[in-house]
Write a protein that holds these residues in place. Structure first.
Motif, PDB file in Angstrom:
ATOM      1  N   PRO A  43       0.880  -1.075   0.015  1.00 46.18           N
ATOM      2  CA  PRO A  43       0.025   0.062  -0.028  1.00 46.18           C
ATOM      3  C   PRO A  43       1.009   1.240   0.143  1.00 46.18           C
ATOM      4  O   PRO A  43       2.087   1.198  -0.022  1.00 46.18           O
ATOM      5  N   LEU A  44       0.292   2.396   0.231  1.00 47.81           N
ATOM      6  CA  LEU A  44       0.836   3.790  -0.018  1.00 47.81           C
ATOM      7  C   LEU A  44       1.579   3.776   1.562  1.00 47.81           C
ATOM      8  O   LEU A  44       1.235   3.330   2.632  1.00 47.81           O
ATOM      9  N   LEU A  45       2.962   4.095   1.253  1.00 47.45           N
ATOM     10  CA  LEU A  45       4.017   3.991   2.573  1.00 47.45           C
ATOM     11  C   LEU A  45       4.549   5.564   2.658  1.00 47.45           C
ATOM     12  O   LEU A  45       4.767   6.221   1.825  1.00 47.45           O
ATOM     13  N   TRP A  46       5.017   5.739   3.985  1.00 45.26           N
ATOM     14  CA  TRP A  46       5.637   6.890   4.274  1.00 45.26           C
ATOM     15  C   TRP A  46       7.088   6.587   4.248  1.00 45.26           C
ATOM     16  O   TRP A  46       7.628   5.772   5.186  1.00 45.26           O
ATOM     17  N   VAL A  47       8.110   7.257   3.603  1.00 46.21           N
ATOM     18  CA  VAL A  47       9.334   6.748   3.617  1.00 46.21           C
ATOM     19  C   VAL A  47      10.081   8.122   3.982  1.00 46.21           C
ATOM     20  O   VAL A  47       9.933   9.169   3.132  1.00 46.21           O
ATOM     21  N   GLU A  48      11.186   8.057   4.691  1.00 47.16           N
ATOM     22  CA  GLU A  48      11.962   9.182   5.032  1.00 47.16           C
ATOM     23  C   GLU A  48      13.235   9.006   4.500  1.00 47.16           C
ATOM     24  O   GLU A  48      13.921   7.861   4.852  1.00 47.16           O
ATOM     25  N   GLY A  49      14.048  10.113   3.983  1.00 44.44           N
ATOM     26  CA  GLY A  49      15.298  10.179   3.538  1.00 44.44           C
ATOM     27  C   GLY A  49      15.801  11.164   3.422  1.00 44.44           C
ATOM     28  O   GLY A  49      15.367  12.354   3.376  1.00 44.44           O
ATOM     29  N   ALA A  76      10.194   8.763  -8.352  1.00 41.17           N
ATOM     30  CA  ALA A  76       9.594   9.773  -9.468  1.00 41.17           C
ATOM     31  C   ALA A  76       8.463  10.509  -8.894  1.00 41.17           C
ATOM     32  O   ALA A  76       7.791   9.936  -8.038  1.00 41.17           O
ATOM     33  N   MET A  77       8.357  11.967  -9.096  1.00 40.43           N
ATOM     34  CA  MET A  77       7.171  12.522  -8.608  1.00 40.43           C
ATOM     35  C   MET A  77       6.438  13.400 -10.014  1.00 40.43           C
ATOM     36  O   MET A  77       7.106  14.369 -10.344  1.00 40.43           O
ATOM     37  N   PHE A  78       5.420  12.945 -10.206  1.00 42.76           N
ATOM     38  CA  PHE A  78       4.849  13.521 -11.360  1.00 42.76           C
ATOM     39  C   PHE A  78       4.528  14.820 -11.164  1.00 42.76           C
ATOM     40  O   PHE A  78       3.876  15.353 -10.268  1.00 42.76           O
ATOM     41  N   ARG A  79       4.237  15.787 -12.274  1.00 38.95           N
ATOM     42  CA  ARG A  79       4.059  17.245 -12.220  1.00 38.95           C
ATOM     43  C   ARG A  79       2.685  17.466 -11.642  1.00 38.95           C
ATOM     44  O   ARG A  79       2.469  18.571 -10.761  1.00 38.95           O
ATOM     45  N   ASN A  80       1.570  16.843 -11.834  1.00 41.19           N
ATOM     46  CA  ASN A  80       0.187  16.928 -11.156  1.00 41.19           C
ATOM     47  C   ASN A  80       0.230  16.714  -9.709  1.00 41.19           C
ATOM     48  O   ASN A  80      -0.602  17.373  -8.902  1.00 41.19           O
ATOM     49  N   ARG A  81       1.279  15.915  -9.093  1.00 43.54           N
ATOM     50  CA  ARG A  81       1.428  15.909  -7.553  1.00 43.54           C
ATOM     51  C   ARG A  81       2.716  16.829  -7.158  1.00 43.54           C
ATOM     52  O   ARG A  81       2.262  17.383  -6.039  1.00 43.54           O
ATOM     53  N   ASN A  82       3.599  17.295  -7.791  1.00 50.07           N
ATOM     54  CA  ASN A  82       4.704  18.032  -7.165  1.00 50.07           C
ATOM     55  C   ASN A  82       4.235  19.538  -7.231  1.00 50.07           C
ATOM     56  O   ASN A  82       4.926  20.324  -6.519  1.00 50.07           O
ATOM     57  N   MET A  83       3.355  19.784  -7.984  1.00 51.70           N
ATOM     58  CA  MET A  83       2.781  21.339  -8.012  1.00 51.70           C
ATOM     59  C   MET A  83       1.958  21.488  -6.557  1.00 51.70           C
ATOM     60  O   MET A  83       1.944  22.908  -6.459  1.00 51.70           O
ATOM     61  N   MET A  84       1.648  20.765  -5.940  1.00 50.43           N
ATOM     62  CA  MET A  84       1.071  21.018  -4.442  1.00 50.43           C
ATOM     63  C   MET A  84       2.296  21.038  -3.327  1.00 50.43           C
ATOM     64  O   MET A  84       1.951  21.331  -2.310  1.00 50.43           O
ATOM     65  N   GLN A  91      19.443  19.291  -3.346  1.00 44.95           N
ATOM     66  CA  GLN A  91      20.331  18.032  -3.093  1.00 44.95           C
ATOM     67  C   GLN A  91      20.659  18.217  -1.464  1.00 44.95           C
ATOM     68  O   GLN A  91      21.026  19.093  -0.835  1.00 44.95           O
ATOM     69  N   GLY A  92      20.604  17.024  -0.862  1.00 43.17           N
ATOM     70  CA  GLY A  92      20.871  16.887   0.573  1.00 43.17           C
ATOM     71  C   GLY A  92      19.814  17.054   1.660  1.00 43.17           C
ATOM     72  O   GLY A  92      20.036  17.159   2.652  1.00 43.17           O
ATOM     73  N   GLN A  93      18.420  17.500   1.051  1.00 45.75           N
ATOM     74  CA  GLN A  93      17.888  18.123   1.808  1.00 45.75           C
ATOM     75  C   GLN A  93      16.859  16.919   2.270  1.00 45.75           C
ATOM     76  O   GLN A  93      16.723  15.749   1.777  1.00 45.75           O
ATOM     77  N   HIS A  94      16.519  16.744   3.658  1.00 44.65           N
ATOM     78  CA  HIS A  94      15.911  15.703   4.179  1.00 44.65           C
ATOM     79  C   HIS A  94      14.434  15.708   4.189  1.00 44.65           C
ATOM     80  O   HIS A  94      13.551  16.817   4.906  1.00 44.65           O
ATOM     81  N   VAL A  95      13.585  14.673   3.790  1.00 40.98           N
ATOM     82  CA  VAL A  95      12.547  14.996   3.345  1.00 40.98           C
ATOM     83  C   VAL A  95      11.615  13.524   3.911  1.00 40.98           C
ATOM     84  O   VAL A  95      12.218  12.576   4.260  1.00 40.98           O
ATOM     85  N   LEU A  96      10.166  13.912   3.964  1.00 41.47           N
ATOM     86  CA  LEU A  96       9.206  12.696   4.299  1.00 41.47           C
ATOM     87  C   LEU A  96       8.555  12.563   3.223  1.00 41.47           C
ATOM     88  O   LEU A  96       7.762  13.574   2.634  1.00 41.47           O
ATOM     89  N   VAL A  97       8.240  11.395   2.519  1.00 42.84           N
ATOM     90  CA  VAL A  97       7.517  11.052   1.187  1.00 42.84           C
ATOM     91  C   VAL A  97       6.569  10.019   1.409  1.00 42.84           C
ATOM     92  O   VAL A  97       6.917   9.034   1.951  1.00 42.84           O
ATOM     93  N   ARG A  98       5.267  10.422   1.023  1.00 42.99           N
ATOM     94  CA  ARG A  98       4.068   9.389   0.871  1.00 42.99           C
ATOM     95  C   ARG A  98       4.106   8.780  -0.581  1.00 42.99           C
ATOM     96  O   ARG A  98       4.032   9.686  -1.579  1.00 42.99           O
ATOM     97  N   ALA A  99       4.274   7.595  -0.666  1.00 52.16           N
ATOM     98  CA  ALA A  99       4.547   7.008  -1.989  1.00 52.16           C
ATOM     99  C   ALA A  99       4.160   5.649  -2.251  1.00 52.16           C
ATOM    100  O   ALA A  99       3.801   4.822  -1.027  1.00 52.16           O
ATOM    101  N   ILE A 112       9.903   3.992  -6.454  1.00 47.81           N
ATOM    102  CA  ILE A 112       8.597   4.457  -5.642  1.00 47.81           C
ATOM    103  C   ILE A 112       8.398   5.663  -6.520  1.00 47.81           C
ATOM    104  O   ILE A 112       9.000   6.512  -6.991  1.00 47.81           O
ATOM    105  N   ILE A 113       6.833   5.663  -6.373  1.00 50.74           N
ATOM    106  CA  ILE A 113       6.207   7.002  -6.852  1.00 50.74           C
ATOM    107  C   ILE A 113       5.790   7.702  -5.976  1.00 50.74           C
ATOM    108  O   ILE A 113       4.609   7.514  -5.119  1.00 50.74           O
ATOM    109  N   ALA A 114       6.190   9.042  -5.949  1.00 50.28           N
ATOM    110  CA  ALA A 114       5.876   9.960  -4.540  1.00 50.28           C
ATOM    111  C   ALA A 114       4.463  10.637  -4.967  1.00 50.28           C
ATOM    112  O   ALA A 114       4.216  11.289  -6.207  1.00 50.28           O
ATOM    113  N   GLU A 115       3.625  10.643  -3.914  1.00 53.97           N
ATOM    114  CA  GLU A 115       2.506  11.413  -4.085  1.00 53.97           C
ATOM    115  C   GLU A 115       2.381  12.587  -3.247  1.00 53.97           C
ATOM    116  O   GLU A 115       1.728  13.530  -3.653  1.00 53.97           O
TER     117      GLU A 115
END
Length: 461
Positions: A43-49, A76-84, A91-99, A112-115
């Motif tokens: 299912p959808l997962l939260w991934v930190e890195g 990968a994060m498609f345009r319709n999602r990264n606009m939000m 580079q080097g930024q620490h993020v939390l991704v739901r993918a 993984i496909i980031a939402e």
């Protein structure tokens, strides 16, 4: 029943000898089945890195690698999602991704496909802190003109904090040491966690509605940025700004700054410092009161001496009523005499003015005025006749002189002296040179009495 000959045994494919039939699939089919299997069972997962290999092509899609100290995965994060997403990945930024987990069929790469993406940890909080600080500063919530003055001697202090924390103990200890007579009311709230900000807002509203307090201390002890985050909430900042009571912010240690510090009417580096800032030193005040007592006694003694001296002076001036009455009677007689003299002087002045007005009225009588005007008319008439006679004589003399001068300059007078005027007979042009003539021309000559016509016979140049 299956029967086989020896030739059939040797000519048959080896995999069919006693074995089931094999299923052969292509690489594309393999990758497609693997992709379906991953997307179906995970299912959808939260991934930190940490972000690396960030790529933003012209299509607007984001491609990057998410990694930690032991592994990495393509994303990968498609345009319709990264606009939000509210920030640009670096580079080097620490993020939390739901993918969702997937597989890129063209290369067979697991990815993984980031939402959704957000900053992880203190970085996100710091960015949110800076953005809110800029927003509220632009709206004027930090403007010094809106800061309310803290009373010099509070009558009742409200403290909004945790009732079990070290901050309230420090505040109460300082208040008891500096000015123990000031009443203090603790409004308990949570100072950490999601429920803290709404409780702080309600506590500020309660302090304003109570009508008991004239200053509020809002504080807690030190902690991390996450621990202090309720004091960085926008609802808390706006509640502080809208408060009718002056609010002193005492959050964390001296190096800690929160949004509440900038909006509050006064910022204290620590809760203990807040208690010191809003209360005077009782011992200093006691020393001042002793000094005021001495000054008051001296002032009262001076005032008493002054009134005693004035009483003695008034007593020396006190006289018997009979003397006072006699003095007043003499004063009345003097005033009566002055009044009579003033009335007589006024009557004399009025009589003189009346006589002057009578004389002026006689001078302005119509009969007198008529005689004056008649005399002026006769005099003016005589002057007019005399002026006319003089002007007539002057004009006649001027006329005679002009006639004399005209006669003197008249061409007729010149002709009477023997001169003549000769002109061409036809054109009447005056002849001034012999060159105007030729033999045979007719000329007309005018003399004093008459004129004659002649013919030119000869010309002498």
């Amino acid at each position: 029943m299956l029967t086989m000959t020896t030739s059939d045994l040797f000519n048959s494919p080896p995999e069919r000898v006693g074995l089931p039939e094999r299923e052969i699939i292509s690489v594309s089919q393999l990758n497609r089945r693997a992709k379906q299997l991953l997307e179906t069972h995970l299912p959808l997962l939260w991934v930190e890195g940490e972000l690396s290999n960030v790529s933003v092509p012209s299509s607007g899609h984001w491609y990057f690698t998410l990694k930690d100290s032991d592994a990495q995965v393509r994303c990968a994060m498609f345009r319709n999602r990264n606009m939000m997403v509210k920030f640009r990945p670096q580079q080097g930024q620490h993020v939390l991704v739901r993918a969702r987990v997937s597989l890129y069929e063209g290369r067979g790469d697991y990815q993984i496909i980031a939402e959704h993406m957000e900053e992880a940890g203190a970085g996100a909080l710091q960015r949110a802190f800076d953005e809110l600080k800029t927003k509220l500063a632009h709206e004027g919530l930090f403007d010094p003109q809106y800061k309310k003055n803290v009373p010099l001697l509070p009558k009742h202090i409200a403290v909004i904090t945790s009732p079990t924390g070290a901050a309230i103990r420090d505040i109460i200890n300082v208040l008891e040491r500096r000015f123990p007579s000031i009443p203090v009311t603790v409004i308990p709230v949570a100072v950490q966690g999601k429920e803290a900000a709404p409780q702080i807002v309600k506590a500020i509203s309660l302090a304003n509605r109570a009508g008991l307090f004239d200053v509020v201390i809002l504080g807690r002890g030190g902690g991390s940025l996450e621990d202090l985050w309720p004091f960085n909430e926008e609802i808390v900042a706006r509640a502080i700004f809208a408060s009718d009571l002056p609010i002193v912010s005492a959050v964390g240690h001296e190096v800690d700054f929160t949004i509440a510090d900038f909006v509050a009417d006064l910022r204290a580096p620590t809760p203990s410092a807040a208690a010191e800032l809003i209360t005077p030193d009782g011992e200093d005040w006691l020393d001042k009161f002793i000094g005021f007592e001495v000054l008051l006694e001296e002032a009262m003694q001076r005032s008493l001496n002054h009134w005693q001296q004035k009483l003695q002076w008034l007593r020396s001036r006190l006289r018997h009523p009979k003397d006072k009455l006699e003095q007043q009677a003499q004063r009345c007689d003097t005033l009566e005499i002055r009044l009579k003299n003033a009335i007589q002087k006024a009557l004399t002045h009025s009589q003189n003015r009346l006589n002057t007005l009578v004389l002026r009225q006689k001078a302005q009588h119509p009969q007198t005025r008529l005689l004056q005007l008649t005399h002026r008319f006769q005099l003016a008439r005589q002057n007019l006749i005399k002026a006319q006679s003089q002007i007539f004589i002057q004009k006649r003399q001027g006329f005679n002189e002009a006639v004399r001068m005209l006669n003197t300059l008249s061409p007729l007078k010149t002709l009477e002296r023997g001169y003549s005027l000769t002109t061409l007979a036809e054109s009447q042009t005056p002849i001034t040179s012999s060159q105007q003539l030729k033999p045979g021309d007719k000329v007309k000559t005018q003399i004093a009495k008459g004129e004659f016509v002649a013919v030119v016979e000869s010309i002498n140049q």
